[in-house]
Design an enzyme around this catalytic site. Structure first.
Site, PDB file in Angstrom:
ATOM      1  N   ASP A  30     -64.692  22.697 -56.592  1.00  0.00           N
ATOM      2  CA  ASP A  30     -63.374  22.536 -57.199  1.00  0.00           C
ATOM      3  C   ASP A  30     -63.484  22.232 -58.693  1.00  0.00           C
ATOM      4  OD1 ASP A  30     -62.139  22.911 -54.722  1.00  0.00           O
ATOM      5  OD2 ASP A  30     -62.259  20.770 -54.241  1.00  0.00           O
ATOM      6  N   LYS A  31     -62.420  22.520 -59.406  1.00  0.00           N
ATOM      7  CA  LYS A  31     -62.370  22.324 -60.856  1.00  0.00           C
ATOM      8  C   LYS A  31     -62.824  20.923 -61.248  1.00  0.00           C
ATOM      9  CE  LYS A  31     -59.014  21.837 -64.632  1.00  0.00           C
ATOM     10  NZ  LYS A  31     -57.582  21.878 -65.004  1.00  0.00           N
TER      11      LYS A  31
END
Length: 320
Positions: A139-140
């Site tokens: 994830d970011k």
């Protein structure tokens, strides 16, 4: 995307008699996935003794095969010079330590400043490999290790290794709550029924297995070492919330913020303003696609997460 073509002339070995055509071609063209070969057969890019076959056609042995390999170069994603923390690099793979805040793949609202943009600038040949060689993602706002395949052969091998659960991924997760022990979460995960940006434990979801153990316990928090057996979207974040130990700072699954009794104003403020999930992909172990050897890579905690852990340690020491 721009297609390029490479033609392979092959003779199907007699010992392959009785196999499906796609099964017979796969070991002769190990640089390509079987799915890719099936697609080429269906698109008419394969000829057997000059005739157009079907993937399920059975091989007799001795046939002449012509395969027009249709290689698609990625042109929709622009190369962009961005700093990369390269942990390891050789002719087959690159191992990246991704900082928090960096998106892996371009998407709606994120066409630039992604890891894929940076990889294409670092090695322009990656435009010939699907997704610039990225075989998995994080994830970011999760930091840590990702492996990138630099060739089609390496990509095919690593995708197969990932599907067979042979790539080991270990994370460090700072969780809310003082755990009493480790465990395994074996609960399926699917899209949340009403909040579409979230995932949730659902009986009709996809199988998901997460193992965790205590790395360090603080007064009101636990640093857990987490190992993924599967790789569902938001898996660690969903599973740790499910067992009552949500990840600190998680904007989707973190729940109400909790503070150790008598915490200093500095610690309370740091916990209050930690605005991303405190999750780091710390260790990656895989079979190298070229050498065949088992290799491991480690990445230290990012500065913001290490600082929070140091503060929790001081809080514990002062309240011992």
């Amino acid at each position: 995307m721009t297609p390029k073509f490479q033609t392979h002339q092959l003779t199907l070995p007699p010992e392959f008699a009785g196999r499906r055509l796609d099964q017979a071609l796969a070991p002769l063209l190990p640089q390509y996935s079987r799915t890719r070969i099936q697609r080429w057969i269906e698109e008419g890019a394969v000829r057997i003794d000059g005739l157009k076959p079907r993937p399920r056609d059975v091989v007799v042995g001795g046939e002449s095969a012509t395969v027009e390999a249709r290689l698609v170069e990625e042109t929709s994603v622009a190369a962009q010079e961005l700093p990369l923390d390269i942990v390891h690099q050789d002719a087959a793979v690159i191992v990246i330590n991704k900082p928090p805040g960096l998106v892996v793949h371009p998407g709606a609202g994120n066409r630039e400043h992604t890891l894929q943009n940076a990889l294409l600038a670092h090695d322009p040949k990656l435009k010939r490999v699907p997704r610039a060689g990225l075989v998995h993602r994080i994830d970011k706002d999760t930091s840590g290790l990702l492996v990138v395949a630099r060739t089609l052969e390496a990509h095919t091998a690593l995708v197969a290794e990932l599907a067979a659960h042979d790539i080991e991924r270990e994370y460090l997760a700072l969780c809310t709550g003082a755990m009493t022990g480790g465990g395994t979460v074996d609960e399926p995960i699917g899209r949340h029924r009403t909040q579409r940006t979230k995932m949730a434990v659902r009986s009709d979801g996809r199988a998901a297995v997460t193992h965790f153990r205590i790395e360090k316990r603080f007064r009101g928090h636990t640093l857990a070492r987490v190992r993924l057996e599967t790789g569902r979207t938001h898996q660690i974040r969903v599973h740790m919330e499910h067992v009552g130990y949500p990840i600190v700072g998680d904007p989707l699954y973190g729940g109400r913020k909790r503070f150790p009794k008598g915490a200093t104003p500095e610690l309370r403020e740091t916990l209050e303003h930690f605005k991303r999930q405190a999750l780091h992909a710390a260790k990656l172990t895989l079979t190298h696609p070229k050498s065949g050897k088992r290799v491991s890579f480690d990445a230290p905690l990012p500065e913001d997460l290490q600082g929070l852990i140091d503060m929790l340690q001081r809080d514990m020491d002062e309240n011992a």
